[in-house]
Scaffold this motif. Structure first.
Motif, PDB file in Angstrom:
ATOM      1  N   GLU A 132       0.853  -1.191   0.000  1.00 42.03           N
ATOM      2  CA  GLU A 132       0.000   0.000   0.000  1.00 42.03           C
ATOM      3  C   GLU A 132       0.889   1.241   0.000  1.00 42.03           C
ATOM      4  OE1 GLU A 132      -3.394   0.317  -0.067  1.00 42.03           O
ATOM      5  OE2 GLU A 132      -3.372  -1.837  -0.494  1.00 42.03           O
ATOM      6  N   PRO A 133       0.551   2.241  -0.818  1.00 44.46           N
ATOM      7  CA  PRO A 133       1.381   3.457  -0.828  1.00 44.46           C
ATOM      8  C   PRO A 133       1.290   4.183   0.517  1.00 44.46           C
ATOM      9  CG  PRO A 133      -0.570   3.735  -2.217  1.00 44.46           C
ATOM     10  CD  PRO A 133      -0.564   2.324  -1.742  1.00 44.46           C
ATOM     11  N   SER A 134       2.414   4.785   0.874  1.00 50.41           N
ATOM     12  CA  SER A 134       2.449   5.534   2.136  1.00 50.41           C
ATOM     13  C   SER A 134       1.712   6.858   1.953  1.00 50.41           C
ATOM     14  CB  SER A 134       3.899   5.798   2.546  1.00 50.41           C
ATOM     15  OG  SER A 134       4.518   6.662   1.613  1.00 50.41           O
ATOM     16  N   LYS A 135       1.451   7.532   3.071  1.00 51.31           N
ATOM     17  CA  LYS A 135       0.764   8.826   3.022  1.00 51.31           C
ATOM     18  C   LYS A 135       1.570   9.828   2.216  1.00 51.31           C
ATOM     19  CE  LYS A 135      -1.535   8.271   7.479  1.00 51.31           C
ATOM     20  NZ  LYS A 135      -1.676   8.774   8.839  1.00 51.31           N
ATOM     21  N   GLU A 138       3.613   9.160  -0.297  1.00 50.00           N
ATOM     22  CA  GLU A 138       3.507   8.846  -1.723  1.00 50.00           C
ATOM     23  C   GLU A 138       2.169   9.331  -2.285  1.00 50.00           C
ATOM     24  OE1 GLU A 138       6.197   4.856  -2.345  1.00 50.00           O
ATOM     25  OE2 GLU A 138       4.240   4.606  -1.358  1.00 50.00           O
ATOM     26  N   ILE A 139       1.119   9.143  -1.519  1.00 51.59           N
ATOM     27  CA  ILE A 139      -0.205   9.597  -1.961  1.00 51.59           C
ATOM     28  C   ILE A 139      -0.203  11.102  -2.124  1.00 51.59           C
ATOM     29  CG2 ILE A 139      -2.646   9.798  -1.292  1.00 51.59           C
ATOM     30  CD1 ILE A 139      -2.329   7.057   0.094  1.00 51.59           C
ATOM     31  N   THR A 166       1.808  12.149  -5.187  1.00 53.17           N
ATOM     32  CA  THR A 166       1.061  11.840  -6.403  1.00 53.17           C
ATOM     33  C   THR A 166      -0.015  12.881  -6.653  1.00 53.17           C
ATOM     34  OG1 THR A 166       1.450   9.484  -6.037  1.00 53.17           O
ATOM     35  CG2 THR A 166      -0.320  10.055  -7.558  1.00 53.17           C
ATOM     36  N   GLU A 167      -0.708  13.296  -5.592  1.00 50.02           N
ATOM     37  CA  GLU A 167      -1.746  14.326  -5.742  1.00 50.02           C
ATOM     38  C   GLU A 167      -1.141  15.646  -6.184  1.00 50.02           C
ATOM     39  OE1 GLU A 167      -3.874  14.482  -2.045  1.00 50.02           O
ATOM     40  OE2 GLU A 167      -4.798  12.518  -2.343  1.00 50.02           O
TER      41      GLU A 167
END
Length: 142
Positions: free
Chosen positions: A123-126, A128-129, A132-133
């Motif tokens: 699962e992507p880490s916070k 990484e999220i 990405t945003e």
């Protein structure tokens, strides 16, 4: 002095050492195959062909007659030693077949490793999220 250092780095590299081991083992394997051909296979072929000694098959290119290939070579005669060529071809075919079997076995083992399913992505880490945003927002602004 720099060239000696470069040579030392080259000589102790893993691939060079692996290759050296392969050459040594290959030389020993070649002796085994030569013995197999000369001492086992060719006598059987000779027996099946009515006692023909392949090592003694030759064509004298001169005018004198010689009973054996060894006698012709000892006299320095020019000969076409096709019996030796036949034996070397049999050697080559056996070595090539053995290498084929080894590579086939290696490919089978390697293929099994490739066929194993890849582990599920984590699962992507916070962070990484969030990155990405931000990247997506920057793309949309252009």
């Amino acid at each position: 002095m720099g060239i000696l250092k470069e040579f030392k780095e080259f000589a102790v590299r893993g691939n060079v050492m692996d290759m050296a081991v392969g050459v040594i083992i290959g030389g020993a394997f070649g002796k085994i195959v030569t013995s197999l051909v000369n001492d086992i296979i060719m006598p059987l072929i000779s027996k099946l062909t009515g006692g023909i000694d392949f090592t003694n098959l030759f064509l004298n290119l001169g005018s004198e007659k010689y009973e054996t290939l060894a006698a012709a070579k000892e006299a320095g005669a020019a000969v076409f030693a096709y019996g030796s060529f036949i034996q070397n071809c049999v050697d080559f075919l056996i070595i090539a077949f053995c290498i084929f079997l080894m590579i086939k076995g290696i490919n089978r083992v390697t293929k099994k490793k490739k066929d194993e399913p890849a582990p599920a992505p984590a699962e992507p880490s916070k962070e990484e999220i969030l990155l990405t945003e931000i990247r997506d927002l920057l793309k949309n602004q252009k």
